[in-house]
Motif scaffolding. Structure first.
Motif, PDB file in Angstrom:
ATOM      1  N   ILE A   3     -13.908   1.884   1.829  1.00 24.21           N
ATOM      2  CA  ILE A   3     -15.231   2.165   1.249  1.00 24.21           C
ATOM      3  C   ILE A   3     -16.120   0.926   1.339  1.00 24.21           C
ATOM      4  CG2 ILE A   3     -16.429   2.760  -0.895  1.00 24.21           C
ATOM      5  CD1 ILE A   3     -13.798   4.330  -1.678  1.00 24.21           C
ATOM      6  N   GLY A   4     -15.556  -0.241   1.069  1.00 24.12           N
ATOM      7  CA  GLY A   4     -16.339  -1.486   1.097  1.00 24.12           C
ATOM      8  C   GLY A   4     -16.941  -1.744   2.465  1.00 24.12           C
ATOM      9  N   ARG A   5     -16.190  -1.458   3.498  1.00 19.45           N
ATOM     10  CA  ARG A   5     -16.694  -1.635   4.868  1.00 19.45           C
ATOM     11  C   ARG A   5     -17.922  -0.737   5.089  1.00 19.45           C
ATOM     12  NH1 ARG A   5     -15.994   1.615   9.037  1.00 19.45           N
ATOM     13  NH2 ARG A   5     -16.492   0.817  11.119  1.00 19.45           N
ATOM     14  N   ARG A  56      -9.613 -10.827   0.703  1.00 18.14           N
ATOM     15  CA  ARG A  56      -8.490 -11.720   1.013  1.00 18.14           C
ATOM     16  C   ARG A  56      -7.988 -11.456   2.429  1.00 18.14           C
ATOM     17  NH1 ARG A  56      -3.528  -9.124  -2.549  1.00 18.14           N
ATOM     18  NH2 ARG A  56      -3.626  -7.124  -1.498  1.00 18.14           N
ATOM     19  N   ALA A  57      -8.354 -10.295   2.973  1.00 16.72           N
ATOM     20  CA  ALA A  57      -8.006  -9.968   4.365  1.00 16.72           C
ATOM     21  C   ALA A  57      -9.114 -10.473   5.292  1.00 16.72           C
ATOM     22  CB  ALA A  57      -7.830  -8.460   4.513  1.00 16.72           C
ATOM     23  N   ASP A  58      -8.823 -10.482   6.572  1.00 13.25           N
ATOM     24  CA  ASP A  58      -9.791 -10.950   7.569  1.00 13.25           C
ATOM     25  C   ASP A  58     -10.925  -9.930   7.720  1.00 13.25           C
ATOM     26  OD1 ASP A  58     -11.110 -12.045   9.682  1.00 13.25           O
ATOM     27  OD2 ASP A  58      -9.600 -11.502  11.181  1.00 13.25           O
ATOM     28  N   ASN A  70     -16.139  -3.821  -5.444  1.00 11.36           N
ATOM     29  CA  ASN A  70     -15.478  -2.673  -4.809  1.00 11.36           C
ATOM     30  C   ASN A  70     -13.960  -2.848  -4.691  1.00 11.36           C
ATOM     31  OD1 ASN A  70     -15.268  -0.323  -2.742  1.00 11.36           O
ATOM     32  ND2 ASN A  70     -14.509  -2.118  -1.634  1.00 11.36           N
ATOM     33  N   ALA A  71     -13.486  -4.085  -4.499  1.00 10.34           N
ATOM     34  CA  ALA A  71     -12.041  -4.279  -4.256  1.00 10.34           C
ATOM     35  C   ALA A  71     -11.228  -3.715  -5.414  1.00 10.34           C
ATOM     36  CB  ALA A  71     -11.738  -5.763  -4.071  1.00 10.34           C
ATOM     37  N   GLY A  72     -10.170  -3.045  -5.082  1.00  9.04           N
ATOM     38  CA  GLY A  72      -9.298  -2.497  -6.126  1.00  9.04           C
ATOM     39  C   GLY A  72      -7.996  -2.032  -5.519  1.00  9.04           C
ATOM     40  N   ILE A  73      -6.974  -1.928  -6.371  1.00  4.80           N
ATOM     41  CA  ILE A  73      -5.705  -1.363  -5.906  1.00  4.80           C
ATOM     42  C   ILE A  73      -5.372  -0.151  -6.761  1.00  4.80           C
ATOM     43  CG2 ILE A  73      -4.666  -3.392  -4.800  1.00  4.80           C
ATOM     44  CD1 ILE A  73      -3.200  -3.952  -7.465  1.00  4.80           C
ATOM     45  N   TYR A  74      -4.685   0.786  -6.147  1.00  3.63           N
ATOM     46  CA  TYR A  74      -4.368   2.032  -6.855  1.00  3.63           C
ATOM     47  C   TYR A  74      -2.959   2.514  -6.530  1.00  3.63           C
ATOM     48  CZ  TYR A  74      -6.824   3.291  -2.501  1.00  3.63           C
ATOM     49  OH  TYR A  74      -7.275   3.359  -1.207  1.00  3.63           O
ATOM     50  N   PRO A  75      -1.927   1.705  -6.905  1.00  6.82           N
ATOM     51  CA  PRO A  75      -0.549   2.155  -6.659  1.00  6.82           C
ATOM     52  C   PRO A  75      -0.254   3.430  -7.447  1.00  6.82           C
ATOM     53  CG  PRO A  75      -0.588   0.206  -8.073  1.00  6.82           C
ATOM     54  CD  PRO A  75      -1.989   0.423  -7.615  1.00  6.82           C
ATOM     55  N   MET A  79     -16.974  -0.287  -8.879  1.00 10.35           N
ATOM     56  CA  MET A  79     -16.295   0.935  -8.437  1.00 10.35           C
ATOM     57  C   MET A  79     -15.276   1.374  -9.481  1.00 10.35           C
ATOM     58  SD  MET A  79     -17.556   2.096  -5.752  1.00 10.35           S
ATOM     59  CE  MET A  79     -16.360   3.248  -5.074  1.00 10.35           C
ATOM     60  N   THR A  80     -15.459   2.612  -9.950  1.00 11.57           N
ATOM     61  CA  THR A  80     -14.452   3.191 -10.813  1.00 11.57           C
ATOM     62  C   THR A  80     -13.883   4.410 -10.072  1.00 11.57           C
ATOM     63  OG1 THR A  80     -13.992   4.072 -13.012  1.00 11.57           O
ATOM     64  CG2 THR A  80     -16.218   4.441 -12.167  1.00 11.57           C
ATOM     65  N   SER A  81     -13.466   5.445 -10.772  1.00 14.71           N
ATOM     66  CA  SER A  81     -12.811   6.574 -10.097  1.00 14.71           C
ATOM     67  C   SER A  81     -12.921   7.815 -10.959  1.00 14.71           C
ATOM     68  CB  SER A  81     -11.332   6.242  -9.887  1.00 14.71           C
ATOM     69  OG  SER A  81     -10.627   7.406  -9.517  1.00 14.71           O
ATOM     70  N   SER A 128     -14.153  10.695  -5.704  1.00 14.66           N
ATOM     71  CA  SER A 128     -12.941  11.508  -5.754  1.00 14.66           C
ATOM     72  C   SER A 128     -11.896  10.830  -4.863  1.00 14.66           C
ATOM     73  CB  SER A 128     -13.270  12.915  -5.257  1.00 14.66           C
ATOM     74  OG  SER A 128     -12.188  13.781  -5.455  1.00 14.66           O
ATOM     75  N   MET A 129     -10.946  11.558  -4.353  1.00 16.83           N
ATOM     76  CA  MET A 129     -10.009  11.011  -3.365  1.00 16.83           C
ATOM     77  C   MET A 129     -10.752  10.837  -2.044  1.00 16.83           C
ATOM     78  SD  MET A 129      -6.877  10.398  -2.114  1.00 16.83           S
ATOM     79  CE  MET A 129      -5.929  10.709  -3.579  1.00 16.83           C
ATOM     80  N   VAL A 130     -10.745   9.602  -1.536  1.00 16.70           N
ATOM     81  CA  VAL A 130     -11.511   9.277  -0.325  1.00 16.70           C
ATOM     82  C   VAL A 130     -10.543   8.902   0.801  1.00 16.70           C
ATOM     83  CG1 VAL A 130     -13.281   7.744   0.642  1.00 16.70           C
ATOM     84  CG2 VAL A 130     -13.372   8.360  -1.779  1.00 16.70           C
TER      85      VAL A 130
HETATM   86  N1  NAD Z   1      -9.959   5.597  -1.663  1.00 17.85           N
HETATM   87  C1  NAD Z   1      -9.998   6.383  -2.732  1.00 17.85           C
HETATM   88  O1  NAD Z   1      -9.513   7.521  -2.720  1.00 17.85           O
HETATM   89  C2  NAD Z   1     -10.669   5.898  -3.988  1.00 17.85           C
HETATM   90  C3  NAD Z   1     -10.962   6.826  -4.989  1.00 17.85           C
HETATM   91  C4  NAD Z   1     -11.580   6.398  -6.161  1.00 17.85           C
HETATM   92  C5  NAD Z   1     -11.893   5.062  -6.323  1.00 17.85           C
HETATM   93  N2  NAD Z   1     -11.596   4.174  -5.314  1.00 17.85           N
HETATM   94  C6  NAD Z   1     -11.919   2.779  -5.541  1.00 17.85           C
HETATM   95  O2  NAD Z   1     -12.756   2.330  -4.493  1.00 17.85           O
HETATM   96  C7  NAD Z   1     -12.479   0.972  -4.184  1.00 17.85           C
HETATM   97  C8  NAD Z   1     -12.184   0.828  -2.698  1.00 17.85           C
HETATM   98  O3  NAD Z   1     -11.096   1.669  -2.354  1.00 17.85           O
HETATM   99  P1  NAD Z   1     -10.574   1.751  -0.839  1.00 17.85           P
HETATM  100  O4  NAD Z   1      -9.744   2.972  -0.738  1.00 17.85           O
HETATM  101  O5  NAD Z   1     -11.701   1.546   0.093  1.00 17.85           O
HETATM  102  O6  NAD Z   1      -9.611   0.481  -0.795  1.00 17.85           O
HETATM  103  P2  NAD Z   1      -8.884  -0.185   0.485  1.00 17.85           P
HETATM  104  O7  NAD Z   1      -7.456  -0.384   0.094  1.00 17.85           O
HETATM  105  O8  NAD Z   1      -9.197   0.576   1.726  1.00 17.85           O
HETATM  106  O9  NAD Z   1      -9.616  -1.591   0.597  1.00 17.85           O
HETATM  107  C9  NAD Z   1      -9.538  -2.500  -0.459  1.00 17.85           C
HETATM  108  C10 NAD Z   1      -9.904  -3.870   0.057  1.00 17.85           C
HETATM  109  O10 NAD Z   1      -9.724  -4.775  -1.028  1.00 17.85           O
HETATM  110  C11 NAD Z   1      -9.105  -5.950  -0.519  1.00 17.85           C
HETATM  111  N3  NAD Z   1      -8.368  -6.636  -1.588  1.00 17.85           N
HETATM  112  C12 NAD Z   1      -7.257  -6.191  -2.236  1.00 17.85           C
HETATM  113  N4  NAD Z   1      -6.839  -7.139  -3.095  1.00 17.85           N
HETATM  114  C13 NAD Z   1      -7.705  -8.174  -3.008  1.00 17.85           C
HETATM  115  C14 NAD Z   1      -7.797  -9.450  -3.631  1.00 17.85           C
HETATM  116  N5  NAD Z   1      -6.897  -9.858  -4.551  1.00 17.85           N
HETATM  117  N6  NAD Z   1      -8.802 -10.285  -3.277  1.00 17.85           N
HETATM  118  C15 NAD Z   1      -9.707  -9.895  -2.313  1.00 17.85           C
HETATM  119  N7  NAD Z   1      -9.660  -8.713  -1.707  1.00 17.85           N
HETATM  120  C16 NAD Z   1      -8.676  -7.862  -2.036  1.00 17.85           C
HETATM  121  C17 NAD Z   1      -8.189  -5.461   0.586  1.00 17.85           C
HETATM  122  O11 NAD Z   1      -7.862  -6.520   1.482  1.00 17.85           O
HETATM  123  C18 NAD Z   1      -9.026  -4.352   1.225  1.00 17.85           C
HETATM  124  O12 NAD Z   1      -9.828  -4.835   2.276  1.00 17.85           O
HETATM  125  C19 NAD Z   1     -11.328   0.564  -5.106  1.00 17.85           C
HETATM  126  O13 NAD Z   1     -11.839  -0.075  -6.257  1.00 17.85           O
HETATM  127  C20 NAD Z   1     -10.691   1.879  -5.477  1.00 17.85           C
HETATM  128  O14 NAD Z   1     -10.017   1.827  -6.704  1.00 17.85           O
HETATM  129  C21 NAD Z   1     -10.996   4.563  -4.164  1.00 17.85           C
END
Ligand code: NAD
Length: 256
Positions: A28-30, A48-50, A98-103, A148-150, A194-196
């Motif tokens: 999404i950030g891209r 943190r990635a390239d 925007n950055a986030g993790i969702y394990p 970014m939330t969800s 939603s789920m993206v």
């Molecule tokens: N994809 C979905 O279904 C979805 C749904 C609802 C909300 N979101 C939210 O949208 C946002 C983006 O989701 P996405 O699916 O594009 O994520 P993604 O995993 O595709 O990309 C996340 C980016 O964050 C970077 N990142 C992770 N940890 C980092 C750190 N410690 N420091 C710097 N960069 C870091 C990663 O390198 C990656 O480029 C997140 O906050 C996520 O929670 C996503």
């Protein structure tokens, strides 16, 4: 720069602004980075990635962008990134957290370390970036923050107890910041997708790609480009009187 987005003329609505977008090397950030750059913003990608491939895409299209490799969980690294961006672009007007993790894990299997890892990025990093970038916005009397939330805060998906808690915290932070920063000319809002479809969700539980769109009013899987129009609006002058809000851009799954 491309002169059209989705087959319509580019507006140039963000000309003269600098946008910091976290986690924009992918997903999404891209899409956010490409959209704001196409509309005239200079973009700093904190990841943190390239992120050089995204920056190259923007340069190739005639836009302005830099990649600042940053671990957002490290406040010193975020402060250093702020200095680098100030040197390069003279400060940031727009911050997109925007950055986030969702394990995806059942609660019983989540360790405290895993719980903390989700909060360290999804919540604590927002504190670091807002601390780093709001003084410059304050000086200029204009700023835009989007977190970014969800929509998983408002629906039941198994295995997201830590994630949903962190994204509710992002909403609370959005409301509190909106209150504290309004006098400085800074608006703060949140976007709830939603789920993206991204590379990360493609590697997750496949059944969610089927199940989640069935709960939406618009029953197709969301793509990152579904979110870019809302971001562009929220960070523009058109949204000057909107703050503290969470906008559900989720195909009508949450109907409020
Ligand atoms: N994809 C979905 O279904 C979805 C749904 C609802 C909300 N979101 C939210 O949208 C946002 C983006 O989701 P996405 O699916 O594009 O994520 P993604 O995993 O595709 O990309 C996340 C980016 O964050 C970077 N990142 C992770 N940890 C980092 C750190 N410690 N420091 C710097 N960069 C870091 C990663 O390198 C990656 O480029 C997140 O906050 C996520 O929670 C996503």
């Amino acid at each position: 720069m491309p002169d059209r987005i989705n087959d319509r003329p580019v507006t140039g609505r963000h000309e003269g602004r600098t946008a910091v977008i976290t986690g924009a090397a992918a997903g999404i950030g891209r899409a956010y980075a490409l959209r704001l750059a196409a509309e005239g913003a200079a973009v700093a990608v904190l990841d943190r990635a390239d992120a050089t491939p995204v920056v190259k895409e923007i340069h190739d299209a005639g836009g302005r962008a830099i990649a600042v490799r940053t671990d957002l969980t490290d406040p010193a690294a975020v402060a250093a990134a702020q200095e680098e961006i100030a040197e390069h672009f003279g400060g940031a007007d727009i911050l997109v957290n925007n950055a986030g993790i969702y394990p995806n894990q059942p609660f019983e299997t989540i360790t405290f370390e895993q719980w903390r890892a989700v909060f360290t990025l999804n919540v604590d990093a927002l504190f670091h970036t807002v601390k780093a970038f709001t003084p410059g916005m304050r000086e200029r009397g204009w700023g835009r923050i989007v977190n970014m939330t969800s929509n998983s805060v408002a629906m039941v998906i198994p295995g997201f107890s830590h994630y949903a808690a962190s994204k509710m915290a992002a909403i609370g932070f959005t409301r509190g910041l909106a209150t504290d920063l309004a006098d400085a000319g800074i608006t703060v809002n949140a976007i709830a997708p939603s789920m993206v479809r991204t590379a990360t969700t493609e590697a997750g539980p496949a059944d969610l790609f089927e199940a989640v769109p069935q709960m939406q009013a618009i029953r197709r899987l969301q793509v990152p480009e579904d979110l870019t129009g809302m971001l562009s609006f929220l960070v523009s002058d058109d949204a000057a009187f909107i703050t503290g809000q969470t906008l559900f851009v989720d195909g009508g799954l949450v109907r409020s």
